[in-house]
Structures are given as C-alpha cells and as structure tokens.
Design an enzyme around this catalytic site. Structure first.
Site, short mmCIF file in Angstrom:
data_model
loop_
_atom_site.label_atom_id
_atom_site.label_comp_id
_atom_site.label_asym_id
_atom_site.label_seq_id
_atom_site.Cartn_x
_atom_site.Cartn_y
_atom_site.Cartn_z
N ASP A 58 -73.52 93.82 -16.68
CA ASP A 58 -73.99 93.99 -15.31
C ASP A 58 -72.90 93.64 -14.30
O ASP A 58 -72.06 92.75 -14.54
CB ASP A 58 -75.21 93.11 -15.05
CG ASP A 58 -76.49 93.71 -15.60
OD1 ASP A 58 -76.41 94.75 -16.29
OD2 ASP A 58 -77.56 93.15 -15.34
N HIS A 204 -72.60 89.22 -18.52
CA HIS A 204 -71.87 89.39 -17.27
C HIS A 204 -70.42 88.99 -17.55
O HIS A 204 -70.15 87.85 -17.93
CB HIS A 204 -72.44 88.49 -16.18
CG HIS A 204 -73.86 88.83 -15.82
ND1 HIS A 204 -74.93 88.42 -16.60
CD2 HIS A 204 -74.38 89.53 -14.78
CE1 HIS A 204 -76.05 88.86 -16.04
NE2 HIS A 204 -75.75 89.53 -14.93
#
Length: 242
Positions: A58, A204
C-alpha cells in the site's frame, strides 16, 4: 417501604444516549471490518486449494520504489501495488517502472483519506482521478481498489458496486496484528504462520519508517516458496476463484 423508581426524565435521557453509543460502535465495526460491507463484493482472500498467495503493498510510489522493485526482482516474484493518486502524480516515472517490471497497479484513492463519512462526489473524484493516473502509467488490466486503512461504510461500497468493482482487503497483516513491526524476522514469522492458500498479504514498504517490512520481503518470499507457495497478482488470484 417506598419502592425506588427511576425518574422518567433520566430514563428518557439515558436510553437515546445508549442507543447512539451502540449505533456508533456498530458503525465503526462495519467500517473497519476486513470481511464485510453493506454493498457489493469484498475479497480478503480467495478460497482455493492451490498454494498461491498475493503479495500487496500500500501507498506510494515514492523515491523508495526502485529499492522495492530490486527486492522483488531478486526474489523473482510479482506483486500488486495499491498506489495513491497524489504520490503517483508526483512520481509518474516510478509508477511506469512498476508496470514495466511486470507488477500490477491498484487504486488506493487519490488523497489517502478515510472513506467513511464522505459523499458520492468525493468518492468518485478520489477513485477516478487515480484510475486515470494508473492508466497513464501503462496499466492495461482491471484496476482493483483498496480503501485507505481498510475503512469503508456506505458511499464507497455503493460506488464500487455501481461500477462492477469490489473492495480488495487482506487476511495477513503483520504490521498491525500485534507483531513487532520493527523486527523483520518477526514480520517474516508472522507471514509464514498466517498465510493460507489464497491469502492476500498486506505490507507497507514505501517509506523509510517501514524499512523493517521491506527487509522482511526476501525472507518471507523464500519461506513461502519452501512451503510450496507461488506468488500471483491480485488479478491472477481472483481469476482462480472465477
């Protein structure tokens, strides 16, 4: 002895407050759910016997994108990048590099705002502006969508359902499930322990503060491959279900 009876005004005051609190709690639970929403389709994993897993990232793209792509090239796996429009607009060359490397781009909204108490026009702008930038980066397939922080309530799922799109969530999230997110080895162990056939792993890796997650990628890829897993994009994973 006189029986105690609560004052009527107190009852009429407390009951609405309790109802409001319960409603707010329920709304928060739904908006935060990884497996439920009011409208349209939602996928947190695919029910399959095949030992496949989708690795997803992400945010970004950022200046750290080349390092991420290098790690994936060395591991010889493909991934799906859910990027934000704002960062893609700032770093279009990195978005194009992701596509050239054979990875998949997904939509993570334009501004990365929580998509809960928002209206339809805001949702449309956030999704469609980012879609256009993803197309400009060279992505030609279906554009999958993931809401920031996994938050969604009414307007977003309704928009996606109207456009025959679904919400892509995840079932393995080592950075926020109690795992020590500062320890690459702990992240690797968590992924290996929790991944099942058809899992979607969320990491992430785009910012310096997330270096431990990026450092965990080679180990978790090697570990899952040793267990017989192969890595696919989200599109390839969804195709198995169809």
């Amino acid at each position: 002895m006189r029986r105690f009876r609560p004052r009527r005004w107190l009852v009429w005051t407390l009951v609405p407050v309790l109802v409001l609190l319960i409603s707010l709690w329920g709304t928060w639970q739904v908006s935060d759910s990884r497996t439920f929403q009011f409208y349209g389709g939602l996928t947190d994993r695919v029910d399959t016997a095949d030992k496949v897993v989708a690795l997803t990232f992400d945010d970004g793209p950022t200046e750290g994108t080349p390092e991420v792509l290098k790690a994936l090239a060395e591991a010889q796996v493909k991934a799906t990048f859910f990027v934000t429009g704002r960062e893609l607009a700032a770093h279009p060359e990195h978005g194009k590099a992701i596509v050239r490397a054979g990875h998949e781009l997904g939509n993570h909204t334009y501004s990365h705002q929580r998509m809960v108490l928002v209206g339809g026009d805001f949702v449309r702008s956030e999704v469609e502006r980012t879609d256009a930038l993803i197309r400009a980066a060279g992505h030609t397939g279906e554009i999958h969508f993931r809401p920031p922080n996994g938050k969604k309530l009414l307007s977003l799922p309704r928009y996606l359902a109207q456009h025959q799109r679904q919400t892509i969530m995840w079932d393995v999230e080592p950075e926020s499930d109690g795992t020590d997110a500062a320890d690459p080895a702990a992240i690797t162990r968590a992924v290996l322990e929790k991944t099942r056939p058809g899992s979607i792993v969320l990491l992430h890796v785009m910012y310096p503060v997330r270096q431990p997650s990026l450092a965990a990628v080679p180990g978790l890829v090697a570990g899952l491959k040793e267990r017989g897993y192969r890595f696919v994009t989200v599109s390839e994973l969804l195709a198995l279900r169809r």
